[in-house]
Design a protein around this motif. Structure first.
Motif, short mmCIF file in Angstrom:
data_model
loop_
_atom_site.label_atom_id
_atom_site.label_comp_id
_atom_site.label_asym_id
_atom_site.label_seq_id
_atom_site.Cartn_x
_atom_site.Cartn_y
_atom_site.Cartn_z
N THR A 178 0.84 -1.21 0.00
CA THR A 178 0.00 0.00 0.00
C THR A 178 0.87 1.25 0.00
OG1 THR A 178 -1.82 -1.15 1.10
CG2 THR A 178 -1.80 1.25 1.29
N ALA A 179 2.08 1.14 0.51
CA ALA A 179 3.01 2.29 0.54
C ALA A 179 3.33 2.79 -0.87
CB ALA A 179 4.29 1.93 1.27
N LEU A 180 3.16 1.95 -1.89
CA LEU A 180 3.38 2.41 -3.26
C LEU A 180 2.48 3.59 -3.60
CD1 LEU A 180 3.63 -1.05 -5.05
CD2 LEU A 180 5.47 0.63 -4.80
N PHE A 181 1.31 3.66 -2.97
CA PHE A 181 0.36 4.73 -3.28
C PHE A 181 0.76 6.07 -2.64
CE2 PHE A 181 -1.84 0.95 -4.45
CZ PHE A 181 -2.49 1.32 -5.60
N LEU A 182 1.88 6.08 -1.94
CA LEU A 182 2.43 7.34 -1.45
C LEU A 182 3.24 8.04 -2.53
CD1 LEU A 182 3.54 6.17 2.11
CD2 LEU A 182 1.57 7.61 1.54
N LEU A 183 3.49 7.34 -3.65
CA LEU A 183 4.17 7.97 -4.79
C LEU A 183 3.32 9.11 -5.33
CD1 LEU A 183 5.30 4.75 -6.72
CD2 LEU A 183 6.76 6.30 -5.41
N HIS A 184 3.97 10.07 -5.99
CA HIS A 184 3.23 11.22 -6.51
C HIS A 184 2.30 10.87 -7.66
CE1 HIS A 184 4.98 14.14 -3.88
NE2 HIS A 184 6.19 13.67 -4.15
N SER A 185 2.60 9.79 -8.36
CA SER A 185 1.74 9.36 -9.46
C SER A 185 0.89 8.18 -9.01
CB SER A 185 2.59 8.96 -10.68
OG SER A 185 1.77 8.35 -11.65
N ALA A 186 -0.39 8.42 -8.84
CA ALA A 186 -1.29 7.35 -8.41
C ALA A 186 -1.41 6.27 -9.49
CB ALA A 186 -2.66 7.93 -8.07
N ALA A 187 -1.36 6.67 -10.77
CA ALA A 187 -1.44 5.69 -11.85
C ALA A 187 -0.22 4.77 -11.83
CB ALA A 187 -1.55 6.40 -13.20
N LEU A 188 0.96 5.35 -11.61
CA LEU A 188 2.18 4.54 -11.51
C LEU A 188 2.08 3.61 -10.31
CD1 LEU A 188 5.06 3.81 -12.36
CD2 LEU A 188 5.86 5.74 -10.94
N ALA A 189 1.57 4.11 -9.19
CA ALA A 189 1.42 3.29 -7.99
C ALA A 189 0.51 2.10 -8.26
CB ALA A 189 0.87 4.13 -6.85
N GLY A 190 -0.61 2.33 -8.93
CA GLY A 190 -1.53 1.24 -9.26
C GLY A 190 -0.87 0.20 -10.16
N ALA A 191 -0.13 0.65 -11.15
CA ALA A 191 0.55 -0.27 -12.06
C ALA A 191 1.63 -1.07 -11.32
CB ALA A 191 1.17 0.49 -13.23
#
Length: 191
Positions: free
Chosen positions: A53-66
């Motif tokens: 879930t920490a991936l969704f702390l990235l500035h790009s939500a689309a990148l985090a989802g991928a």
């Protein structure tokens, strides 16, 4: 989003809300934006403590989802390859099997339900370690870590099925394959 159904209108916003609260330094106990409000920390699907879930702390939500999806496809492929190697499948066969498992219709179908997909991705790795027999401290710790991560993914039904499968694999007798006989010419030279 590469697909429809719950991925775009449920799981993606769910992860974004969780990441927003975590990014603000808050543990989200309640989500006032979901319906008329809903307990958030108690909802396993929110993945508050699930590390990916920490991936969704990235500035790009689309990148985090991928990245979230790719990470779980990779975990599934790694675990499948490890399981197949435990069953004495050749390197090429294990690699092909891992790719087929990760690219299967089941994987594609589950990938829109992020909690189920996350839990499903750990199943082959847990099965491989259970099949190996947990003979060392490292394999026991790895087994515990994978079971814990699977539980945090938020799919109790897949976690329960995995426990049953792991138990069956751990206690089922292994079929021992005899060594293949040496070819006649090599057997003569060996004397």
């Amino acid at each position: 989003a590469p697909s429809f159904r719950d991925q775009g209108d449920f799981f993606y916003p769910l992860k974004l809300y969780t990441a927003d609260r975590l990014g603000s330094g808050e543990i989200p106990l309640w989500n006032p934006l979901s319906g008329t409000g809903e307990p958030w920390l108690a909802n396993g699907q929110s993945g508050v403590f699930y590390p990916p879930t920490a991936l969704f702390l990235l500035h790009s939500a689309a990148l985090a989802g991928a990245l979230f999806l790719l990470l779980h496809f990779g975990i599934a492929a790694w675990g499948t390859r490890r399981f197949l190697k435990e069953e004495n499948v050749s390197d090429a066969g294990a690699l092909f099997g891992a790719a087929a498992f990760a690219a299967s219709g089941l994987a594609a179908s589950l990938s829109v339900y992020w909690n189920h997909f996350g839990a499903w991705a750990y199943l082959p790795g847990i099965a491989a370690l259970a099949r190996a027999g947990l003979r060392s401290r490292a394999s026991t710790l790895g087994f515990g870590a994978l079971v814990g991560l699977q539980a945090m993914a938020g799919s109790p039904e897949i976690s329960a099925a995995t426990v049953v499968l792991a138990g069956a694999l751990a206690w089922s007798p292994r079929e021992e394959f005899p060594e293949p006989p040496l070819p006649q010419a090599r057997a003569v030279r060996a004397r």
